[in-house]
Design a protein around this motif. Structure first.
Motif, PDB file in Angstrom:
ATOM      1  N   MET A   1       0.807  -1.165   0.096  1.00 20.90           N
ATOM      2  CA  MET A   1       0.074  -0.024   0.106  1.00 20.90           C
ATOM      3  C   MET A   1       0.999   1.130   0.037  1.00 20.90           C
ATOM      4  O   MET A   1       1.911   1.282   0.861  1.00 20.90           O
ATOM      5  N   THR A   2       0.514   2.117  -0.859  1.00 19.59           N
ATOM      6  CA  THR A   2       1.567   3.389  -0.978  1.00 19.59           C
ATOM      7  C   THR A   2       1.050   4.328   0.104  1.00 19.59           C
ATOM      8  O   THR A   2      -0.282   4.397   0.868  1.00 19.59           O
ATOM      9  N   ASN A   3       1.700   5.419   0.336  1.00 20.11           N
ATOM     10  CA  ASN A   3       1.073   6.608   1.073  1.00 20.11           C
ATOM     11  C   ASN A   3       0.056   7.145   0.705  1.00 20.11           C
ATOM     12  O   ASN A   3      -0.937   7.388   1.594  1.00 20.11           O
ATOM     13  N   ALA A   4      -0.138   7.316  -0.562  1.00 18.72           N
ATOM     14  CA  ALA A   4      -1.268   7.960  -1.148  1.00 18.72           C
ATOM     15  C   ALA A   4      -2.482   6.711  -0.609  1.00 18.72           C
ATOM     16  O   ALA A   4      -3.856   7.491  -0.600  1.00 18.72           O
ATOM     17  N   ASP A   5      -2.436   5.718  -0.672  1.00 14.29           N
ATOM     18  CA  ASP A   5      -3.332   4.575  -0.681  1.00 14.29           C
ATOM     19  C   ASP A   5      -3.837   4.972   0.924  1.00 14.29           C
ATOM     20  O   ASP A   5      -4.996   4.829   1.236  1.00 14.29           O
ATOM     21  N   MET A   6      -2.948   5.047   1.822  1.00 18.30           N
ATOM     22  CA  MET A   6      -3.162   5.135   3.452  1.00 18.30           C
ATOM     23  C   MET A   6      -3.917   6.314   3.523  1.00 18.30           C
ATOM     24  O   MET A   6      -4.892   6.455   4.261  1.00 18.30           O
ATOM     25  N   MET A   7      -3.461   7.486   2.872  1.00 18.72           N
ATOM     26  CA  MET A   7      -4.375   8.682   2.944  1.00 18.72           C
ATOM     27  C   MET A   7      -5.782   8.653   2.652  1.00 18.72           C
ATOM     28  O   MET A   7      -6.916   9.114   3.335  1.00 18.72           O
ATOM     29  N   GLN A   8      -5.770   7.857   1.084  1.00 18.07           N
ATOM     30  CA  GLN A   8      -7.379   7.733   0.858  1.00 18.07           C
ATOM     31  C   GLN A   8      -7.973   6.703   1.734  1.00 18.07           C
ATOM     32  O   GLN A   8      -9.268   6.984   1.996  1.00 18.07           O
ATOM     33  N   LEU A   9      -7.419   5.675   2.559  1.00 18.63           N
ATOM     34  CA  LEU A   9      -8.040   4.878   3.170  1.00 18.63           C
ATOM     35  C   LEU A   9      -8.695   5.737   4.404  1.00 18.63           C
ATOM     36  O   LEU A   9      -9.942   5.596   4.972  1.00 18.63           O
ATOM     37  N   LEU A  10      -7.849   6.671   4.771  1.00 20.58           N
ATOM     38  CA  LEU A  10      -8.577   7.264   6.024  1.00 20.58           C
ATOM     39  C   LEU A  10      -9.885   8.246   5.587  1.00 20.58           C
ATOM     40  O   LEU A  10     -10.652   8.374   6.312  1.00 20.58           O
ATOM     41  N   VAL A  11      -9.744   8.775   4.460  1.00 19.36           N
ATOM     42  CA  VAL A  11     -10.818   9.761   3.776  1.00 19.36           C
ATOM     43  C   VAL A  11     -11.914   8.620   3.623  1.00 19.36           C
ATOM     44  O   VAL A  11     -13.138   9.104   3.878  1.00 19.36           O
ATOM     45  N   LEU A 202      -0.716   9.217  10.210  1.00 19.86           N
ATOM     46  CA  LEU A 202       0.414   9.852  10.170  1.00 19.86           C
ATOM     47  C   LEU A 202       1.614   8.766  10.530  1.00 19.86           C
ATOM     48  O   LEU A 202       2.418   8.914   9.801  1.00 19.86           O
ATOM     49  N   CYS A 203       1.394   7.773  11.410  1.00 16.30           N
ATOM     50  CA  CYS A 203       2.281   6.840  12.032  1.00 16.30           C
ATOM     51  C   CYS A 203       2.527   5.929  10.775  1.00 16.30           C
ATOM     52  O   CYS A 203       3.641   5.589  10.468  1.00 16.30           O
ATOM     53  N   LEU A 204       1.383   5.510  10.072  1.00 15.90           N
ATOM     54  CA  LEU A 204       1.414   4.574   8.951  1.00 15.90           C
ATOM     55  C   LEU A 204       2.304   4.961   7.887  1.00 15.90           C
ATOM     56  O   LEU A 204       3.101   4.459   7.353  1.00 15.90           O
ATOM     57  N   VAL A 205       1.971   6.235   7.502  1.00 18.89           N
ATOM     58  CA  VAL A 205       2.691   7.033   6.130  1.00 18.89           C
ATOM     59  C   VAL A 205       4.194   6.982   6.622  1.00 18.89           C
ATOM     60  O   VAL A 205       5.037   6.645   5.643  1.00 18.89           O
ATOM     61  N   VAL A 206       4.672   7.681   7.782  1.00 15.98           N
ATOM     62  CA  VAL A 206       5.916   7.748   8.227  1.00 15.98           C
ATOM     63  C   VAL A 206       6.582   6.617   8.161  1.00 15.98           C
ATOM     64  O   VAL A 206       7.791   6.439   7.730  1.00 15.98           O
ATOM     65  N   GLU A 207       5.920   5.457   8.731  1.00 12.32           N
ATOM     66  CA  GLU A 207       6.609   4.144   8.911  1.00 12.32           C
ATOM     67  C   GLU A 207       6.899   3.629   7.565  1.00 12.32           C
ATOM     68  O   GLU A 207       7.767   3.128   7.116  1.00 12.32           O
ATOM     69  N   ASN A 208       5.828   3.642   6.527  1.00  8.13           N
ATOM     70  CA  ASN A 208       5.838   3.301   5.143  1.00  8.13           C
ATOM     71  C   ASN A 208       6.937   3.645   4.299  1.00  8.13           C
ATOM     72  O   ASN A 208       7.497   3.362   3.580  1.00  8.13           O
ATOM     73  N   PHE A 210       9.915   4.906   5.655  1.00  6.27           N
ATOM     74  CA  PHE A 210      11.154   4.638   5.986  1.00  6.27           C
ATOM     75  C   PHE A 210      11.491   2.940   6.163  1.00  6.27           C
ATOM     76  O   PHE A 210      12.444   2.567   6.017  1.00  6.27           O
ATOM     77  N   PHE A 211      10.322   2.275   5.971  1.00  3.97           N
ATOM     78  CA  PHE A 211      10.561   0.913   6.058  1.00  3.97           C
ATOM     79  C   PHE A 211       9.214   0.229   5.138  1.00  3.97           C
ATOM     80  O   PHE A 211       8.157  -0.363   5.660  1.00  3.97           O
ATOM     81  N   PRO A 212       9.339   0.618   3.920  1.00  8.24           N
ATOM     82  CA  PRO A 212       8.617  -0.102   2.826  1.00  8.24           C
ATOM     83  C   PRO A 212       8.427  -1.417   2.736  1.00  8.24           C
ATOM     84  O   PRO A 212       9.567  -2.126   3.152  1.00  8.24           O
ATOM     85  N   GLU A 213       7.448  -1.920   2.332  1.00  6.86           N
ATOM     86  CA  GLU A 213       7.297  -3.637   2.316  1.00  6.86           C
ATOM     87  C   GLU A 213       8.267  -3.890   1.308  1.00  6.86           C
ATOM     88  O   GLU A 213       8.741  -3.360   0.175  1.00  6.86           O
TER      89      GLU A 213
END
Length: 213
Positions: A1-11, A202-208, A210-213
């Motif tokens: 999941m990309t950072n944009a996907d995580m933001m979209q999931l929040l919305v 916020l934590c999910l995106v920051v973690e993703n 620096f520590f991508p899958e």
């Protein structure tokens, strides 16, 4: 999941938070840049927001949704320090993203409150811990907590950026913070309910980052 996907999931899960997306994206990028420059995150709040501050630190300082294993160089350094205990630490430790909850440190807080000014406890910690590469996050449902206003003043004097998680009004803090995330609610408990998915994302995106899958 990309950072944009995580933001979209929040919305998608919380449509009322859609207006916050751009500000949250800007804040997460600023936090990532702070980490790239060797900075850290400091977080403060009162009451339930103090618990939120410690919650955020828990998500940043160890694996949130990723295990974050140590690299081989770190494992070797630990093993060199102690072949048995170091090897064990190499297996169990995780890479952390430096974060400090200013709500801890009872001895310092009570001493400063008794000797100086209770409202300036967070400001004292910002002044002692803070560097220009760091970020201060203040959490206030009303936006008017004097101890957080003093902490923000100390942070800006250090050259730090300050982010606010607050309610729809924003209070006095909204006028002095660099990033303002307003939960669309007035009642304290409703504001706090929105804060959880905001800082989880916020934590999910920051973690993703620096520590991508």
């Amino acid at each position: 999941m990309t950072n944009a996907d995580m933001m979209q999931l929040l919305v998608d899960r919380y449509p009322a938070l859609a207006p916050l997306r751009r500000e949250l994206e800007n804040l997460t990028e600023t936090i990532c840049n702070a980490y790239r420059q060797g900075g850290k995150v400091m977080i403060a709040g009162n009451g339930g927001s103090a618990a939120d501050a410690e919650h955020i630190v828990g998500e940043l300082m160890k694996g949130f949704c990723r295990r974050r294993p140590l690299n081989e160089e770190s494992k070797a350094a630990l093993a060199a320090a102690d072949p048995v205990r170091g090897a064990h630490l190499g297996r169990v430790l995780q890479q952390g993203l430096p974060a400090i909850a200013l709500t801890q440190h009872a001895a310092l807080s009570t001493a400063f409150s008794n000797d100086c000014d209770p409202n300036a406890v967070f400001a004292q910690q910002v002044w002692g811990f803070g560097n220009k590469e760091d970020i201060l996050i203040v959490i206030s449902t009303s936006g008017n907590a004097e101890n957080l206003l003093l902490a923000a003043t100390a942070a800006h004097a250090k050259g730090m950026k300050v982010a606010l998680l607050t309610g729809e009004n924003g209070g006095k803090l909204a006028d002095v913070c660099d990033f303002v995330l307003r939960a669309p609610a007035k009642e304290t408990y409703q504001v706090q309910e929105y804060h959880l998915p905001i800082y989880h994302t916020l934590c999910l995106v920051v973690e993703n980052t620096f520590f991508p899958e």
